[in-house]
Scaffold this motif. Sequence first.
Motif, PDB file in Angstrom:
ATOM      1  N   GLY A   7      42.614  45.956  39.078  1.00 36.12           N
ATOM      2  CA  GLY A   7      42.325  47.415  38.942  1.00 36.12           C
ATOM      3  C   GLY A   7      43.862  48.225  39.411  1.00 36.12           C
ATOM      4  O   GLY A   7      44.017  49.497  39.080  1.00 36.12           O
ATOM      5  N   GLU A  28      41.664  45.412  30.868  1.00 31.66           N
ATOM      6  CA  GLU A  28      41.364  45.337  32.327  1.00 31.66           C
ATOM      7  C   GLU A  28      39.763  45.173  31.892  1.00 31.66           C
ATOM      8  O   GLU A  28      38.917  45.933  31.573  1.00 31.66           O
ATOM      9  CB  GLU A  28      41.895  46.488  32.746  1.00 31.66           C
ATOM     10  CG  GLU A  28      41.344  46.666  34.407  1.00 31.66           C
ATOM     11  CD  GLU A  28      41.703  47.793  35.051  1.00 31.66           C
ATOM     12  OE1 GLU A  28      40.926  48.312  35.930  1.00 31.66           O
ATOM     13  OE2 GLU A  28      42.595  48.420  34.882  1.00 31.66           O
ATOM     14  N   TYR A  29      39.114  44.269  32.856  1.00 29.98           N
ATOM     15  CA  TYR A  29      37.734  44.252  32.912  1.00 29.98           C
ATOM     16  C   TYR A  29      37.412  44.479  34.365  1.00 29.98           C
ATOM     17  O   TYR A  29      37.055  43.160  35.072  1.00 29.98           O
ATOM     18  CB  TYR A  29      37.205  43.029  32.295  1.00 29.98           C
ATOM     19  CG  TYR A  29      37.943  41.753  32.957  1.00 29.98           C
ATOM     20  CD1 TYR A  29      37.265  40.843  33.794  1.00 29.98           C
ATOM     21  CD2 TYR A  29      39.112  41.251  32.566  1.00 29.98           C
ATOM     22  CE1 TYR A  29      37.599  39.783  34.376  1.00 29.98           C
ATOM     23  CE2 TYR A  29      39.676  40.409  32.857  1.00 29.98           C
ATOM     24  CZ  TYR A  29      38.984  39.468  34.009  1.00 29.98           C
ATOM     25  OH  TYR A  29      39.531  38.242  34.311  1.00 29.98           O
ATOM     26  N   PRO A  30      37.356  45.558  34.862  1.00 31.40           N
ATOM     27  CA  PRO A  30      36.948  45.643  36.544  1.00 31.40           C
ATOM     28  C   PRO A  30      35.577  45.416  36.680  1.00 31.40           C
ATOM     29  O   PRO A  30      34.710  45.444  35.881  1.00 31.40           O
ATOM     30  CB  PRO A  30      37.058  47.026  36.685  1.00 31.40           C
ATOM     31  CG  PRO A  30      36.965  48.072  35.416  1.00 31.40           C
ATOM     32  CD  PRO A  30      37.490  46.792  34.344  1.00 31.40           C
ATOM     33  N   THR A  67      40.395  49.444  28.962  1.00 31.89           N
ATOM     34  CA  THR A  67      39.413  49.209  30.222  1.00 31.89           C
ATOM     35  C   THR A  67      37.919  48.884  29.574  1.00 31.89           C
ATOM     36  O   THR A  67      37.420  49.520  28.824  1.00 31.89           O
ATOM     37  CB  THR A  67      39.301  50.372  31.113  1.00 31.89           C
ATOM     38  OG1 THR A  67      40.494  50.540  31.599  1.00 31.89           O
ATOM     39  CG2 THR A  67      38.500  49.738  32.297  1.00 31.89           C
TER      40      THR A  67
END
Length: 68
Positions: A7, A28-30, A67
């Motif tokens: 992140g 992005e895969y927080p 995201t």
Amino acid sequence: MVLTNDGRQMQRPREVAAIAASGLHRIEYPHKHPGLIGMGIAIATVAAGLPSALALLEESSGPRLITM
């Protein structure tokens, strides 16, 4: 395509510039879960969201930031 759990990557100007210059898409895969549970959640999130993300990328005329 860059697939990341980092992140903070978009807060580092040199990395942002390198990604932009590469022409790659960034997904992005927080998540905040540690260990194997976190890895399972991350894999499930990516697997569930990837069809929608790929559909967005097919329509894109340039690099995108997504995201999940």
